[in-house]
Design a protein around this motif. Structure first.
Motif, PDB file in Angstrom:
ATOM      1  N   LEU A 276       0.821  -1.214   0.000  1.00 60.45           N
ATOM      2  CA  LEU A 276       0.000   0.000   0.000  1.00 60.45           C
ATOM      3  C   LEU A 276       0.855   1.264   0.000  1.00 60.45           C
ATOM      4  N   GLY A 277       1.927   1.270   0.798  1.00 60.84           N
ATOM      5  CA  GLY A 277       2.785   2.454   0.859  1.00 60.84           C
ATOM      6  C   GLY A 277       3.428   2.762  -0.477  1.00 60.84           C
ATOM      7  N   LYS A 278       3.921   1.740  -1.161  1.00 60.38           N
ATOM      8  CA  LYS A 278       4.557   1.934  -2.465  1.00 60.38           C
ATOM      9  C   LYS A 278       3.527   2.372  -3.506  1.00 60.38           C
ATOM     10  N   GLY A 279       2.320   1.793  -3.434  1.00 61.81           N
ATOM     11  CA  GLY A 279       1.268   2.182  -4.362  1.00 61.81           C
ATOM     12  C   GLY A 279       0.859   3.627  -4.186  1.00 61.81           C
ATOM     13  N   VAL A 280       0.769   4.061  -2.931  1.00 59.18           N
ATOM     14  CA  VAL A 280       0.432   5.459  -2.671  1.00 59.18           C
ATOM     15  C   VAL A 280       1.535   6.376  -3.196  1.00 59.18           C
ATOM     16  N   ALA A 281       2.788   5.927  -3.107  1.00 55.69           N
ATOM     17  CA  ALA A 281       3.898   6.747  -3.615  1.00 55.69           C
ATOM     18  C   ALA A 281       3.756   6.998  -5.118  1.00 55.69           C
ATOM     19  N   ILE A 282       3.227   6.009  -5.855  1.00 54.67           N
ATOM     20  CA  ILE A 282       3.009   6.207  -7.293  1.00 54.67           C
ATOM     21  C   ILE A 282       2.004   7.332  -7.526  1.00 54.67           C
ATOM     22  N   SER A 283       0.919   7.305  -6.731  1.00 51.23           N
ATOM     23  CA  SER A 283      -0.083   8.365  -6.870  1.00 51.23           C
ATOM     24  C   SER A 283       0.498   9.727  -6.515  1.00 51.23           C
ATOM     25  N   VAL A 284       1.322   9.761  -5.486  1.00 55.85           N
ATOM     26  CA  VAL A 284       1.920  11.038  -5.076  1.00 55.85           C
ATOM     27  C   VAL A 284       2.841  11.568  -6.175  1.00 55.85           C
ATOM     28  N   LEU A 285       3.506  10.663  -6.909  1.00 56.77           N
ATOM     29  CA  LEU A 285       4.394  11.104  -7.986  1.00 56.77           C
ATOM     30  C   LEU A 285       3.619  11.755  -9.131  1.00 56.77           C
ATOM     31  N   MET A 286       2.312  11.478  -9.224  1.00 51.15           N
ATOM     32  CA  MET A 286       1.491  12.126 -10.252  1.00 51.15           C
ATOM     33  C   MET A 286       1.175  13.571  -9.895  1.00 51.15           C
ATOM     34  N   LEU A 287       1.325  13.912  -8.615  1.00 52.79           N
ATOM     35  CA  LEU A 287       0.879  15.214  -8.146  1.00 52.79           C
ATOM     36  C   LEU A 287       1.546  16.401  -8.842  1.00 52.79           C
ATOM     37  N   PRO A 288       2.888  16.391  -9.039  1.00 52.57           N
ATOM     38  CA  PRO A 288       3.490  17.580  -9.666  1.00 52.57           C
ATOM     39  C   PRO A 288       2.856  17.942 -10.999  1.00 52.57           C
ATOM     40  N   LEU A 289       2.617  16.930 -11.854  1.00 51.77           N
ATOM     41  CA  LEU A 289       2.012  17.217 -13.153  1.00 51.77           C
ATOM     42  C   LEU A 289       0.589  17.740 -12.986  1.00 51.77           C
ATOM     43  N   LEU A 290      -0.182  17.113 -12.089  1.00 55.02           N
ATOM     44  CA  LEU A 290      -1.555  17.567 -11.877  1.00 55.02           C
ATOM     45  C   LEU A 290      -1.586  18.972 -11.279  1.00 55.02           C
ATOM     46  N   ILE A 291      -0.658  19.256 -10.369  1.00 59.03           N
ATOM     47  CA  ILE A 291      -0.621  20.592  -9.761  1.00 59.03           C
ATOM     48  C   ILE A 291      -0.306  21.645 -10.820  1.00 59.03           C
ATOM     49  N   VAL A 292       0.643  21.332 -11.724  1.00 61.33           N
ATOM     50  CA  VAL A 292       0.970  22.288 -12.788  1.00 61.33           C
ATOM     51  C   VAL A 292      -0.262  22.565 -13.649  1.00 61.33           C
ATOM     52  N   LEU A 293      -0.993  21.513 -14.008  1.00 64.51           N
ATOM     53  CA  LEU A 293      -2.195  21.694 -14.828  1.00 64.51           C
ATOM     54  C   LEU A 293      -3.260  22.497 -14.088  1.00 64.51           C
ATOM     55  N   ILE A 294      -3.444  22.208 -12.808  1.00 64.25           N
ATOM     56  CA  ILE A 294      -4.460  22.933 -12.037  1.00 64.25           C
ATOM     57  C   ILE A 294      -4.070  24.404 -11.875  1.00 64.25           C
ATOM     58  N   VAL A 295      -2.776  24.670 -11.650  1.00 66.12           N
ATOM     59  CA  VAL A 295      -2.322  26.063 -11.519  1.00 66.12           C
ATOM     60  C   VAL A 295      -2.522  26.809 -12.838  1.00 66.12           C
ATOM     61  N   LEU A 296      -2.184  26.148 -13.969  1.00 70.86           N
ATOM     62  CA  LEU A 296      -2.382  26.788 -15.274  1.00 70.86           C
ATOM     63  C   LEU A 296      -3.857  27.102 -15.498  1.00 70.86           C
ATOM     64  N   LEU A 297      -4.719  26.133 -15.154  1.00 71.43           N
ATOM     65  CA  LEU A 297      -6.161  26.343 -15.339  1.00 71.43           C
ATOM     66  C   LEU A 297      -6.658  27.485 -14.462  1.00 71.43           C
ATOM     67  N   THR A 298      -6.227  27.517 -13.201  1.00 71.09           N
ATOM     68  CA  THR A 298      -6.674  28.569 -12.281  1.00 71.09           C
ATOM     69  C   THR A 298      -6.197  29.944 -12.738  1.00 71.09           C
ATOM     70  N   ARG A 299      -4.933  30.033 -13.145  1.00 70.88           N
ATOM     71  CA  ARG A 299      -4.401  31.320 -13.601  1.00 70.88           C
ATOM     72  C   ARG A 299      -5.127  31.789 -14.858  1.00 70.88           C
ATOM     73  N   PHE A 300      -5.419  30.836 -15.742  1.00 73.74           N
ATOM     74  CA  PHE A 300      -6.129  31.209 -16.968  1.00 73.74           C
ATOM     75  C   PHE A 300      -7.528  31.739 -16.650  1.00 73.74           C
ATOM     76  N   LEU A 301      -8.239  31.056 -15.750  1.00 77.10           N
ATOM     77  CA  LEU A 301      -9.586  31.501 -15.389  1.00 77.10           C
ATOM     78  C   LEU A 301      -9.547  32.859 -14.701  1.00 77.10           C
ATOM     79  N   ASN A 302      -8.551  33.080 -13.836  1.00 77.43           N
ATOM     80  CA  ASN A 302      -8.437  34.382 -13.161  1.00 77.43           C
ATOM     81  C   ASN A 302      -8.191  35.496 -14.163  1.00 77.43           C
ATOM     82  N   LYS A 303      -7.324  35.242 -15.151  1.00 75.28           N
ATOM     83  CA  LYS A 303      -7.051  36.268 -16.162  1.00 75.28           C
ATOM     84  C   LYS A 303      -8.298  36.569 -16.973  1.00 75.28           C
TER      85      LYS A 303
END
Length: 308
Positions: A276-303
């Motif tokens: 379970l710990g190793k599997g969760v680590a895989i999901s956590v490794l996806m976070l940087p890419l998802l965070i970048v996409l969410i930040v881009l989307l939020t900044r675009f909507l704010n503009k």
């Protein structure tokens, strides 16, 4: 004669006192902030902590092992094969959905008999449950009585049944096709709504200037749809990166790891492998890419809000 007034000293408690309206606003926001913290913040923090532990399903003990789970993953060649699959699967799917969705939206925006019925039918793939949609496609891909093999062999294009889900390349193309089929109506309906905001006077002015169909699309339609395209593309990219059902039901990540993405690898490692710990680590490794996409989307909507 100038009238001079002495400055009245303001106590520090009064200086930092919030206006009554602001206090009321914060009080009204407090329940939502608490729910957000409990529903998002707590699970996220728990996942990060678990990814730093040797947590196995069925064992109460979970010793802290630091970054060992992450080091094991990034030094495993299978992980990088899966990352490549994610880029191929998400990139191809989103690009095709954007092209097909735009073409369908432009077609549905034109006057035609039964346009309302066509629009309703067009949304069916998106509204269909994933399980039902995948079962239909599994039958069509089947090498025993599938539609595709029946047509290919009936027309003489192939002599033997094509193993759509057993060949590594064809399996990836097959899962992309299902994802595109199920996802392009989301693009079509959203872009169709965006087309309603492009004024007809702009098209009339372009026609007066001698602009042809391609020029009108390039200089009128495309600029008008660009904001909607950006938002729907970012949203679809996030959805596609997290897609699990289509790939798991069709190929279970196979053959080998040919169609494995991070979501299916997480399931295999965490649930089937009991790590379970190793599997969760895989999901956590996806976070940087998802965070970048969410930040881009939020900044675009704010503009867009500031510009509007």
């Amino acid at each position: 004669m100038a009238l001079r007034t002495a400055a009245v000293p303001v106590s520090s408690a009064r200086r930092f006192r919030l206006p009554r309206d602001a206090t009321l606003g914060y009080l009204l926001l407090a329940p939502a902030a608490f729910l957000l913290l409990m529903l998002v913040g707590y699970p996220f923090l728990t996942a990060v902590i678990m990814s730093l532990q040797k947590k196995l399903i069925g064992q109460a003990a979970a010793p802290f092992i630091g970054l060992d789970n992450y080091i094991t993953l990034v030094t495993d060649w299978t992980f990088w094969i899966v990352v490549r699959n994610v880029l191929v699967f998400a990139g191809s799917s989103v690009a095709l959905k954007l092209v097909i969705g735009t073409a369908v939206a432009l077609a549905l925006n034109e006057s035609m008999p039964g346009r309302g019925i066509v629009r309703s039918i067009m949304i069916l793939p998106w509204a269909l449950p994933s399980l039902v949609a995948v079962l239909i496609w599994m039958w069509m891909y089947s090498d025993v009585a599938g539609v595709f093999n029946h047509v290919l062999m009936g027309t003489g294009l192939v002599e033997r049944p094509v193993l759509f889900l057993s060949d590594p390349v064809l399996a990836m193309i097959s899962v992309i096709a299902v994802n595109v089929w199920k996802g392009f109506p989301f693009f079509s309906m959203t872009l169709l709504a965006g087309l309603q905001t492009v004024g007809s006077d702009q098209y009339d002015a372009a026609k007066v200037d001698g602009a042809g169909m391609v020029a009108r699309f390039r200089h009128v339609t495309l600029p008008g749809l660009a904001p909607v395209m950006a938002v729907v593309t970012l949203l679809s990219t996030i959805f596609t990166l997290n897609d699990f059902a289509i790939i798991w039901l069709l190929t279970k990540g196979g053959p080998g790891n040919a169609t494995d993405v991070l979501a299916t690898l997480t399931y295999k490692v965490a649930i089937r492998g009991l790590e379970l710990g190793k599997g969760v680590a895989i999901s956590v490794l996806m976070l940087p890419l998802l965070i970048v996409l969410i930040v881009l989307l939020t900044r675009f909507l704010n503009k867009r809000e500031e510009a509007g």
